[in-house]
Design a protein around this motif. Structure first.
Motif, PDB file in Angstrom:
ATOM      1  N   UNK A   1      54.435 121.817  61.064  1.00  0.00           N
ATOM      2  CA  UNK A   1      54.930 123.072  60.511  1.00  0.00           C
ATOM      3  C   UNK A   1      55.086 123.011  58.997  1.00  0.00           C
ATOM      4  N   UNK A   2      54.878 124.165  58.362  1.00  0.00           N
ATOM      5  CA  UNK A   2      55.211 124.320  56.941  1.00  0.00           C
ATOM      6  C   UNK A   2      56.711 124.461  56.748  1.00  0.00           C
ATOM      7  N   UNK A   3      57.454 124.496  57.854  1.00  0.00           N
ATOM      8  CA  UNK A   3      58.895 124.741  57.894  1.00  0.00           C
ATOM      9  C   UNK A   3      59.215 126.132  57.329  1.00  0.00           C
ATOM     10  N   UNK A   4      60.483 126.395  57.065  1.00  0.00           N
ATOM     11  CA  UNK A   4      60.843 127.744  56.668  1.00  0.00           C
ATOM     12  C   UNK A   4      62.256 127.796  56.120  1.00  0.00           C
ATOM     13  N   UNK A   5      62.692 128.989  55.696  1.00  0.00           N
ATOM     14  CA  UNK A   5      61.921 130.205  55.883  1.00  0.00           C
ATOM     15  C   UNK A   5      60.964 130.493  54.722  1.00  0.00           C
ATOM     16  N   UNK A   6      61.047 129.681  53.634  1.00  0.00           N
ATOM     17  CA  UNK A   6      60.109 129.858  52.519  1.00  0.00           C
ATOM     18  C   UNK A   6      58.829 129.070  52.762  1.00  0.00           C
ATOM     19  N   UNK A   7      58.389 129.039  54.018  1.00  0.00           N
ATOM     20  CA  UNK A   7      57.203 128.266  54.358  1.00  0.00           C
ATOM     21  C   UNK A   7      55.944 128.797  53.714  1.00  0.00           C
ATOM     22  N   UNK A   8      55.798 130.121  53.652  1.00  0.00           N
ATOM     23  CA  UNK A   8      54.621 130.685  53.000  1.00  0.00           C
ATOM     24  C   UNK A   8      54.592 130.394  51.521  1.00  0.00           C
ATOM     25  N   UNK A   9      55.748 130.488  50.868  1.00  0.00           N
ATOM     26  CA  UNK A   9      55.828 130.204  49.431  1.00  0.00           C
ATOM     27  C   UNK A   9      55.451 128.755  49.149  1.00  0.00           C
ATOM     28  N   UNK A  10      56.011 127.825  49.926  1.00  0.00           N
ATOM     29  CA  UNK A  10      55.720 126.414  49.697  1.00  0.00           C
ATOM     30  C   UNK A  10      54.258 126.093  49.987  1.00  0.00           C
ATOM     31  N   UNK A  11      53.714 126.664  51.062  1.00  0.00           N
ATOM     32  CA  UNK A  11      52.309 126.414  51.389  1.00  0.00           C
ATOM     33  C   UNK A  11      51.380 126.960  50.311  1.00  0.00           C
ATOM     34  N   UNK A  12      51.759 128.089  49.707  1.00  0.00           N
ATOM     35  CA  UNK A  12      50.947 128.653  48.628  1.00  0.00           C
ATOM     36  C   UNK A  12      50.898 127.720  47.424  1.00  0.00           C
ATOM     37  N   UNK A  13      52.019 127.079  47.120  1.00  0.00           N
ATOM     38  CA  UNK A  13      52.054 126.147  45.992  1.00  0.00           C
ATOM     39  C   UNK A  13      51.369 124.833  46.374  1.00  0.00           C
ATOM     40  N   UNK A  14      51.671 124.308  47.554  1.00  0.00           N
ATOM     41  CA  UNK A  14      51.085 123.037  47.969  1.00  0.00           C
ATOM     42  C   UNK A  14      49.570 123.120  48.111  1.00  0.00           C
TER      43      UNK A  14
ATOM     44  N   UNK B   1      64.584 126.786  50.722  1.00  0.00           N
ATOM     45  CA  UNK B   1      63.827 126.266  49.579  1.00  0.00           C
ATOM     46  C   UNK B   1      63.757 124.743  49.578  1.00  0.00           C
ATOM     47  N   UNK B   2      64.540 124.113  50.441  1.00  0.00           N
ATOM     48  CA  UNK B   2      64.580 122.644  50.471  1.00  0.00           C
ATOM     49  C   UNK B   2      63.776 122.066  51.624  1.00  0.00           C
ATOM     50  N   UNK B   3      63.847 122.682  52.790  1.00  0.00           N
ATOM     51  CA  UNK B   3      63.092 122.172  53.934  1.00  0.00           C
ATOM     52  C   UNK B   3      61.577 122.274  53.726  1.00  0.00           C
ATOM     53  N   UNK B   4      61.019 123.442  53.364  1.00  0.00           N
ATOM     54  CA  UNK B   4      59.560 123.511  53.172  1.00  0.00           C
ATOM     55  C   UNK B   4      59.066 122.656  52.015  1.00  0.00           C
ATOM     56  N   UNK B   5      59.837 122.557  50.934  1.00  0.00           N
ATOM     57  CA  UNK B   5      59.388 121.727  49.814  1.00  0.00           C
ATOM     58  C   UNK B   5      59.471 120.253  50.176  1.00  0.00           C
ATOM     59  N   UNK B   6      60.502 119.869  50.940  1.00  0.00           N
ATOM     60  CA  UNK B   6      60.582 118.486  51.385  1.00  0.00           C
ATOM     61  C   UNK B   6      59.409 118.100  52.254  1.00  0.00           C
ATOM     62  N   UNK B   7      58.908 119.054  53.050  1.00  0.00           N
ATOM     63  CA  UNK B   7      57.792 118.800  53.956  1.00  0.00           C
ATOM     64  C   UNK B   7      56.437 118.939  53.286  1.00  0.00           C
ATOM     65  N   UNK B   8      56.403 119.471  52.042  1.00  0.00           N
ATOM     66  CA  UNK B   8      55.107 119.746  51.405  1.00  0.00           C
ATOM     67  C   UNK B   8      54.981 119.145  50.004  1.00  0.00           C
ATOM     68  N   UNK B   9      55.857 118.210  49.652  1.00  0.00           N
ATOM     69  CA  UNK B   9      55.695 117.456  48.410  1.00  0.00           C
ATOM     70  C   UNK B   9      55.938 118.254  47.153  1.00  0.00           C
ATOM     71  N   UNK B  10      56.936 119.150  47.168  1.00  0.00           N
ATOM     72  CA  UNK B  10      57.201 120.038  46.046  1.00  0.00           C
ATOM     73  C   UNK B  10      58.659 119.952  45.625  1.00  0.00           C
TER      74      UNK B  10
END
Length: 515
Positions: free
Chosen positions: A188-201, A217-226
Motif C-alpha cells: 500500500x501507498x498508505x494514507x490518507x495522503x497516499x496519492x500525494x506521496x505517490x505523486x512525489x515518490x 503525512x507521516x505514514x505515506x512518506x515513511x512508506x515511500x522514502x519522503x
C-alpha cells in the motif's frame, strides 16, 4: 556542486527542454480516448533531479518558462499515472492559464504542485475520494490554498485519498481506485495522503500538499522514502471553509527535500495564529539535543524486526551526530487511547449517512453513494453506547498534558511511524465490511501517529532507512512540543546532510520510466 543544484549553470537548459518536450501540443498531453498520432516520443526527463526550488531557479533565470514547467509536469503525470493511480482531477488548463500570470519573483515562480483532494480550491472539484462528491466544486480557496498560490505554486491537479479518509491507512476508494506504492506495487501507498506521496515518490512533482489528521503525512512518506511533516495544531493557515481549523487536521508539504517544505512553510504558516511565526529555516542548528527513544508502545502491536532495526540505526546516527539519546516512553496505552477515541468520535460519522439519505432517501449502505467500508463504519459507530462519548472526550482532553510531561524531559521523541514494515495493497478495500478485527487493524497502523493529532504537537517522518531485504523505505518519526516546529526542520536539515535521500528513487518513477 550540491545535489540540490544539479545542472544549474550548465549551458542551454532551454535546448535540453526542447529535446524533452519537442513540439508536443496540449492535446497530446492530456488524457484522451485516442492518443494523437503525432504525440512526441518518450524520452528521459533531464529535469527529474531538480527539487521545486531548483526548478524555480531555472524559471527565474529564464532557462525555462512557467508554461514549460507545466508541460514537463504533464508529461510526467501521463507517464506514471497509469501505474500508480495518484490523481483524481487534472487541472491542466487552469495551470496553463496561471502560468502566464505567476510572477517569477515569487518563491516557486510557477512550479506545479498537486493538492490533496480534501481541501477547497476555488473552481476545482473536491471529492474527498467519494462518489457522493463528484460534482462538488468549491467557489473559493480556503486560506491555506491562498498561501500556496502566494508562494508562486501552480496547482495542476488533485491527489487520491480514501473516501472521507475513513479507510485511513490505505488509499483506495470505489470512485478512483487504489493508489499504488511506486517502491512496490504490491504494497500500500498508505494514507490518507497516499496519492500525494505517490505523486512525489513517482516523480510527478517534487512537492505536493498533504493533510494530516491521524498520521496522513507521516505514514505515506515513511512508506515511500519522503519527508513529511505535521505542524502544530493551528500553526498553519486555516484549511477549512470559513477560516476555521480542524480539531486534529493540519496542512503541509510532502517533499523530496527539506528545503522545499521549509520554503512553502513560510507562506502557509498563520501570522495571526497562536504561535510566533518561525519564518524560513535554511539549515541545521548547532545545538545538541536530548532525544528520547521509544521503540515500543504500551498496549500496541509488536514492532516488525526490520522496523526496530531501522529505528536503532537512526538512534545511532543521532549519537554519531553528537545528540544525547535516552530511553523514553510514549505516554499512552494504545488500547485505552483507541477505546476512548472511538467512543468520542466514531458516532459522528453519521453525518455522511445523513447526506446520503438527503440525496437518495435511503440509508448509507443502500444509497449506492458510499463505499461499503464507509457505510459499515458508520453503522459500527452508531452502535457505540452514548455514555462512552463523554468518557472518551474526557480522556482525550488529558492527552496533551501527558505529552507535555514527556517534552519537559526531552527535546524530541524518536519512534517508528508504524509497527509494520508494510501493508499489503489488498489488505483492505472499499468493499471491506467493518468489524472488530478491521478496526483493530486500523488502530494498530495508526497507533504511533494518531495520538500526536489528539495532542496537537508537531511531528515529522524522515526517510533514513531502507529494508535491506525488500528495499522498502522505513520512516523514522520525530515529535516535539506544541509550537516547536522550527526544531523539527533544523533536525531534518541535519539528518538530510548526514544521510541524503533525495537521489534514492522508486523503481516505478520518472527517474527510470521515460516521459
Amino acid at each position: 556542486m550540491s545535489g540540490y543544484d544539479r545542472g544549474l549553470g550548465m549551458p542551454s537548459r532551454r535546448s535540453v527542454l526542447k529535446n524533452i518536450i519537442g513540439t508536443v501540443s496540449y492535446a497530446a498531453l492530456v488524457p484522451a480516448v485516442a492518443k494523437p498520432a503525432q504525440a512526441a516520443p518518450k524520452r528521459s526527463d533531464e529535469f527529474i533531479d531538480y527539487d521545486a526550488l531548483g526548478m524555480a531557479e531555472l524559471i527565474k533565470k529564464g532557462e525555462i518558462s512557467a508554461r514549460e514547467a507545466v508541460e514537463i509536469t504533464i508529461r510526467r503525470i501521463e507517464a506514471v499515472e497509469p501505474i500508480v493511480n495518484a490523481i483524481t482531477t487534472r487541472t491542466y488548463e487552469r495551470a496553463f492559464e496561471k502560468a502566464e500570470t505567476i510572477s517569477a519573483d515569487t518563491t516557486f515562480a510557477g512550479v506545479p504542485i498537486l493538492i490533496k483532494d480534501m481541501i477547497d480550491v476555488g473552481g476545482v472539484r473536491r471529492t474527498d475520494g467519494s462518489r457522493m462528491m463528484l460534482s462538488n466544486i468549491p467557489a473559493e480557496n480556503v486560506p491555506y490554498i491562498d498561501g500556496v498560490e502566494a508562494a508562486g505554486m501552480n496547482i495542476i491537479g488533485m491527489t487520491n485519498v480514501p473516501e472521507f479518509a475513513q479507510l485511513g491507512i490505505i488509499t483506495n476508494n470505489s470512485a478512483f481506485g487504489a493508489t499504488r506504492n511506486p517502491w512496490d506495487l504490491s504494497v500500500s501507498a498508505l494514507g490518507s495522503s497516499g496519492g500525494a506521496a505517490a505523486a512525489v515518490a513517482s516523480g510527478m512533482v517534487p512537492l505536493a500538499h498533504g493533510t494530516d489528521g491521524g498520521g496522513s503525512n507521516r505514514l505515506p512518506t515513511g512508506a515511500q522514502g519522503l519527508f513529511g511533516i505535521k505542524p502544530s495544531r493551528a500553526r498553519m493557515l486555516p484549511g477549512e471553509a470559513g477560516g476555521v481549523h480542524g480539531p486534529f487536521k493540519t496542512n503541509q508539504a510532502i517533499s523530496r527535500t527539506v528545503r522545499d517544505s521549509a520554503a512553502l512553510f513560510v507562506h502557509t504558516e498563520d501570522p495571526n495564529g497562536p504561535f510566533p511565526t518561525i519564518g524560513l529555516v535554511t539549515g541545521p542548528s548547532t545545538n545538541r539535543l536530548r532525544i528520547g527513544f521509544a521503540l515500543t508502545l504500551d498496549g500496541g502491536e509488536p514492532v516488525h524486526p526490520a522496523v526496530a532495526a531501522a529505528q536503532e540505526n537512526t538512534a545511532q546516527l543521532l549519537r554519531d551526530l553528537g545528540h544525547e539519546v535516552v530511553e523514553a516512553a510514549i505516554p499512552i496505552n494504545a488500547s485505552e487511547f483507541f477505546t476512548n477515541f472511538n467512543g468520542a468520535f466514531l458516532g459522528q460519522f453519521g453525518v455522511f449517512s445523513d447526506q446520503a439519505r438527503a440525496i437518495t432517501g435511503t440509508n448509507a449502505m443502500d444509497s449506492g453513494l458510499l463505499d461499503v467500508f464507509t457505510a459499515s463504519l458508520i453503522e459500527y459507530g452508531s452502535n457505540i453506547p452514548a455514555d462512552l462519548q463523554a468518557a472518551g472526550l474526557e480522556y482525550l482532553a488529558t492527552v496533551p498534558g501527558l505529552f507535555t510531561q514527556v517534552f519537559s524531559d526531552v527535546d524530541l521523541l524518536l519512534s517508528p511511524c508504524m509497527p509494520f514494515l508494510s501493508i499489503d495493497a489488498n489488505a483492505l478495500s472499499p468493499d471491506t465490511m467493518v468489524n472488530e478485527s478491521v478496526v483493530n487493524f486500523l488502530q494498530a497502523g495508526l497507533s504511533y501517529t494518531a495520538p500526536v493529532n489528539v495532542s496537537g504537537h508537531a511531528a515529522m517522518s524522515v526517510p533514513l532507512n531502507w529494508d535491506p531485504e525488500t528495499g522498502l523505505p522505513i520512516g523514522s518519526m520525530f515529535q516535539t512540543a506544541t509550537g516547536n516546529d522550527r526544531l523539527l526542520y533544523e533536525l531534518a536539515f541535519e539528518l538530510e546532510e548526514a544521510r541524503p535521500w533525495k537521489d534514492r528513487w522508486a523503481p516505478y518513477s520518472c527517474k527510470y520510466i521515460p516521459v
